[in-house]
Design a protein around this motif. Structure first.
Motif, PDB file in Angstrom:
ATOM      1  N   ALA A  84       0.862  -1.197  -0.136  1.00 36.81           N
ATOM      2  CA  ALA A  84       0.002   0.022   0.050  1.00 36.81           C
ATOM      3  C   ALA A  84       0.796   1.120  -0.070  1.00 36.81           C
ATOM      4  O   ALA A  84       2.214   1.398   0.500  1.00 36.81           O
ATOM      5  CB  ALA A  84      -0.980   0.046   1.276  1.00 36.81           C
ATOM      6  N   GLN A  85       0.440   2.281  -0.280  1.00 36.45           N
ATOM      7  CA  GLN A  85       1.028   3.597  -0.376  1.00 36.45           C
ATOM      8  C   GLN A  85      -0.145   4.537   0.479  1.00 36.45           C
ATOM      9  O   GLN A  85      -1.193   4.363   0.284  1.00 36.45           O
ATOM     10  CB  GLN A  85       1.377   4.126  -1.897  1.00 36.45           C
ATOM     11  N   LEU A  86       0.627   5.467   1.088  1.00 33.54           N
ATOM     12  CA  LEU A  86      -0.219   6.415   1.573  1.00 33.54           C
ATOM     13  C   LEU A  86      -0.001   8.038   0.966  1.00 33.54           C
ATOM     14  O   LEU A  86       0.938   8.576   0.959  1.00 33.54           O
ATOM     15  CB  LEU A  86       0.466   6.619   3.317  1.00 33.54           C
ATOM     16  N   LEU A  87      -1.266   8.360   0.873  1.00 27.90           N
ATOM     17  CA  LEU A  87      -1.284   9.621   0.047  1.00 27.90           C
ATOM     18  C   LEU A  87      -1.865  10.583   1.166  1.00 27.90           C
ATOM     19  O   LEU A  87      -2.989  10.256   1.739  1.00 27.90           O
ATOM     20  CB  LEU A  87      -2.304   9.741  -1.129  1.00 27.90           C
ATOM     21  N   THR A  88      -1.237  11.847   1.292  1.00 24.93           N
ATOM     22  CA  THR A  88      -1.862  12.929   2.173  1.00 24.93           C
ATOM     23  C   THR A  88      -2.508  13.973   1.251  1.00 24.93           C
ATOM     24  O   THR A  88      -2.273  14.010  -0.023  1.00 24.93           O
ATOM     25  CB  THR A  88      -1.061  13.595   3.133  1.00 24.93           C
ATOM     26  N   LEU A 108      -5.264   8.998   2.506  1.00 23.45           N
ATOM     27  CA  LEU A 108      -5.643   7.539   1.765  1.00 23.45           C
ATOM     28  C   LEU A 108      -4.772   6.477   1.690  1.00 23.45           C
ATOM     29  O   LEU A 108      -3.624   6.870   1.508  1.00 23.45           O
ATOM     30  CB  LEU A 108      -6.220   7.810   0.441  1.00 23.45           C
ATOM     31  N   TYR A 109      -5.027   5.341   1.942  1.00 21.66           N
ATOM     32  CA  TYR A 109      -4.268   4.234   1.922  1.00 21.66           C
ATOM     33  C   TYR A 109      -4.477   3.675   0.540  1.00 21.66           C
ATOM     34  O   TYR A 109      -5.808   3.136   0.307  1.00 21.66           O
ATOM     35  CB  TYR A 109      -4.521   3.000   2.782  1.00 21.66           C
ATOM     36  N   VAL A 110      -3.853   3.582  -0.430  1.00 22.16           N
ATOM     37  CA  VAL A 110      -3.886   2.825  -1.776  1.00 22.16           C
ATOM     38  C   VAL A 110      -3.080   1.727  -2.035  1.00 22.16           C
ATOM     39  O   VAL A 110      -1.950   1.772  -1.910  1.00 22.16           O
ATOM     40  CB  VAL A 110      -3.597   4.129  -2.642  1.00 22.16           C
ATOM     41  N   ARG A 111      -4.020   0.720  -2.808  1.00 23.04           N
ATOM     42  CA  ARG A 111      -3.235  -0.348  -3.226  1.00 23.04           C
ATOM     43  C   ARG A 111      -3.691  -0.198  -4.672  1.00 23.04           C
ATOM     44  O   ARG A 111      -4.647   0.072  -4.880  1.00 23.04           O
ATOM     45  CB  ARG A 111      -3.701  -1.552  -2.596  1.00 23.04           C
ATOM     46  N   GLY A 112      -2.708  -0.260  -5.635  1.00 25.70           N
ATOM     47  CA  GLY A 112      -2.879  -0.338  -6.911  1.00 25.70           C
ATOM     48  C   GLY A 112      -2.603   0.708  -7.612  1.00 25.70           C
ATOM     49  O   GLY A 112      -1.636   1.597  -7.232  1.00 25.70           O
ATOM     50  N   GLY A 181     -12.432  -0.642   5.718  1.00 26.09           N
ATOM     51  CA  GLY A 181     -11.633  -0.986   6.651  1.00 26.09           C
ATOM     52  C   GLY A 181     -10.015  -0.981   6.022  1.00 26.09           C
ATOM     53  O   GLY A 181      -9.943  -0.252   5.329  1.00 26.09           O
ATOM     54  N   GLY A 182      -9.351  -1.787   6.656  1.00 21.37           N
ATOM     55  CA  GLY A 182      -7.868  -1.705   6.082  1.00 21.37           C
ATOM     56  C   GLY A 182      -7.786  -2.071   4.809  1.00 21.37           C
ATOM     57  O   GLY A 182      -8.541  -3.096   4.218  1.00 21.37           O
ATOM     58  N   VAL A 183      -6.964  -1.858   3.768  1.00 22.82           N
ATOM     59  CA  VAL A 183      -6.701  -2.258   2.338  1.00 22.82           C
ATOM     60  C   VAL A 183      -5.991  -3.614   2.248  1.00 22.82           C
ATOM     61  O   VAL A 183      -5.964  -4.024   1.295  1.00 22.82           O
ATOM     62  CB  VAL A 183      -6.031  -1.179   1.494  1.00 22.82           C
ATOM     63  N   ASP A 184      -5.377  -3.995   3.319  1.00 21.48           N
ATOM     64  CA  ASP A 184      -4.358  -5.269   3.392  1.00 21.48           C
ATOM     65  C   ASP A 184      -5.446  -6.372   3.327  1.00 21.48           C
ATOM     66  O   ASP A 184      -6.615  -6.531   3.575  1.00 21.48           O
ATOM     67  CB  ASP A 184      -3.653  -5.346   4.681  1.00 21.48           C
ATOM     68  N   ASP A 185      -4.947  -7.535   2.901  1.00 19.37           N
ATOM     69  CA  ASP A 185      -5.615  -8.810   2.336  1.00 19.37           C
ATOM     70  C   ASP A 185      -6.397  -9.171   3.882  1.00 19.37           C
ATOM     71  O   ASP A 185      -7.349  -9.749   3.627  1.00 19.37           O
ATOM     72  CB  ASP A 185      -4.542  -9.896   2.208  1.00 19.37           C
ATOM     73  N   ASP A 186      -5.711  -9.094   4.983  1.00 21.09           N
ATOM     74  CA  ASP A 186      -6.186  -9.620   6.229  1.00 21.09           C
ATOM     75  C   ASP A 186      -7.597  -9.141   6.721  1.00 21.09           C
ATOM     76  O   ASP A 186      -8.371  -9.599   7.360  1.00 21.09           O
ATOM     77  CB  ASP A 186      -5.194  -9.601   7.380  1.00 21.09           C
TER      78      ASP A 186
END
Length: 372
Positions: A84-88, A108-112, A181-186
């Motif tokens: 993930a990346q974090l954008l402010t 924002l937490y971004v995957r992809g 929720g969180g963008v992580d797989d879990d």
């Protein structure tokens, strides 16, 4: 653990560290950003300075207590491990449309694909218990809008959301999943949609959230998620919504942000369409009868471009009925259709409705249909 600033850490890592503290959300992050030169400075600030930013004494004490238990480096590593990346809001790649809304997210937490967040986009949302009619409308609209180069935004939930994402992928388009929720797989929820989330990423899409890695979705996180979907999109399409549906929250946010709201009209007898029909009755939304009703916002309608958009169908029944109607340039009456078609009356009636929504046929009066 003593509180200190680690020179090698980026300021984003401290934003993330603050964001995992209970009681710290977008509003508090904005207060810290406005007061301190950096979040690294804020991380080592004493209680009285935190209070000066606008924190209550209780929250300031809580932050200091939590800081002693949090390692910003280890917490930041979880972001990297989740791809993930974090954008402010201060980052140049932060989507402009989200900057413009009331009470925007700070981060924002971004995957992809981050660049996809700034592409022209339409949100498609609706009931988790979607009807057959809603299923067909979602598939049709998402497919046609996708093929016109517009990004589809939805929430990865059961029902309408999943249909919108899948229709986009089936039409070789990227899609954005905004989650609670969180963008992580879990943390992906529902768990049955983990494979769908992975397909979204594999096809050039994105998964985003303002909640830190590992956050489990809860009742309180969904309204904020709905606000992001509405804010990220130029327009929102409501497929179906019951009287107390959470989908109506998305519509309310879109209206508040002065974004276009569209509704697929539903039966007056259907409880799952009560809320969406209410939006139409109160002029909060416009009816969407075909994809071009929405595409005209992007000047993708053939009215503006001269483009001859080929009809597409979500079932063999639609294609067969369309081809049959096409044989009659002056129109064919429904009773004749029923006699000449091998389909039963109920299927013909529902299929005609979907073809009208898709803009491929038109009722010119007396239940006589022509190809548009």
């Amino acid at each position: 653990m003593s509180i200190s600033r680690t020179p090698s850490l980026s300021d984003h890592s401290y934003v993330n560290a603050f964001n995992v503290i209970p009681g710290i959300g977008a509003q508090k992050l904005f207060l810290l950003s406005n007061y301190f030169d950096s979040f690294a400075d804020a991380w080592i600030a004493p209680v009285d300075q935190l209070i000066e930013t606008g924190f209550s004494p209780k929250l300031a004490d809580s932050v200091v207590a939590y800081r002693s238990q949090i390692d910003p480096s280890a917490t930041w590593q979880r972001v990297a491990q989740s791809d993930a990346q974090l954008l402010t809001v201060k980052d140049p790649r932060f989507p402009v449309r989200l900057r413009e809304i009331d009470h925007p997210p700070f981060c924002l937490y971004v995957r992809g694909n981050i660049d996809l967040l700034s592409s022209p986009s339409v949100a498609i949302v609706g009931s988790r218990k979607v009807s057959e009619y809603g299923t067909r409308a979602t598939t049709l609209l998402a497919g046609e809008i996708t093929r016109s180069g517009i990004t589809i935004v939805s929430g990865l939930a059961l029902g309408t959301d999943a249909l919108a994402h899948r229709a986009t992928l089936e039409n070789n388009g990227p899609t954005i999943a905004v989650i609670a929720g969180g963008v992580d797989d879990d943390a992906i929820a529902p768990r049955s949609h983990l494979s769908l989330a992975r397909k979204i990423l594999a096809r050039g899409g994105a998964i985003i959230s303002e909640y830190p890695i590992g956050t489990t979705p809860s009742r309180g996180t969904f309204p904020a998620r709905n606000r992001l979907m509405a804010g990220l999109s130029v327009a929102t399409i409501i497929i179906e919504a019951a009287k107390d549906s959470g989908t109506l929250i998305t519509a309310a946010h879109a209206s508040q942000f002065q974004r276009k709201v569209f509704v697929v009209p539903g039966s007056i007898f259907a409880t799952h369409a009560y809320g969406s029909n209410h939006l139409l009755r109160n002029n909060i939304a416009k009816p969407v009868l075909c994809a071009n009703d929405v595409l005209c916002l992007f000047h993708k309608n053939k009215k503006y471009t001269g483009e001859n958009i080929s009809p597409t169908f979500s079932s063999t029944e639609e294609k067969d009925l369309y081809e049959h109607i096409k044989k009659y340039p002056d129109g064919i009456q429904i009773n004749r259709l029923i006699k000449e078609s091998p389909l039963d009356t109920i299927t013909i009636s529902s299929t005609l409705t979907m073809l009208e929504i898709g803009g491929t046929i038109k009722n010119i009066g007396n239940q006589t249909y022509v190809v548009t």
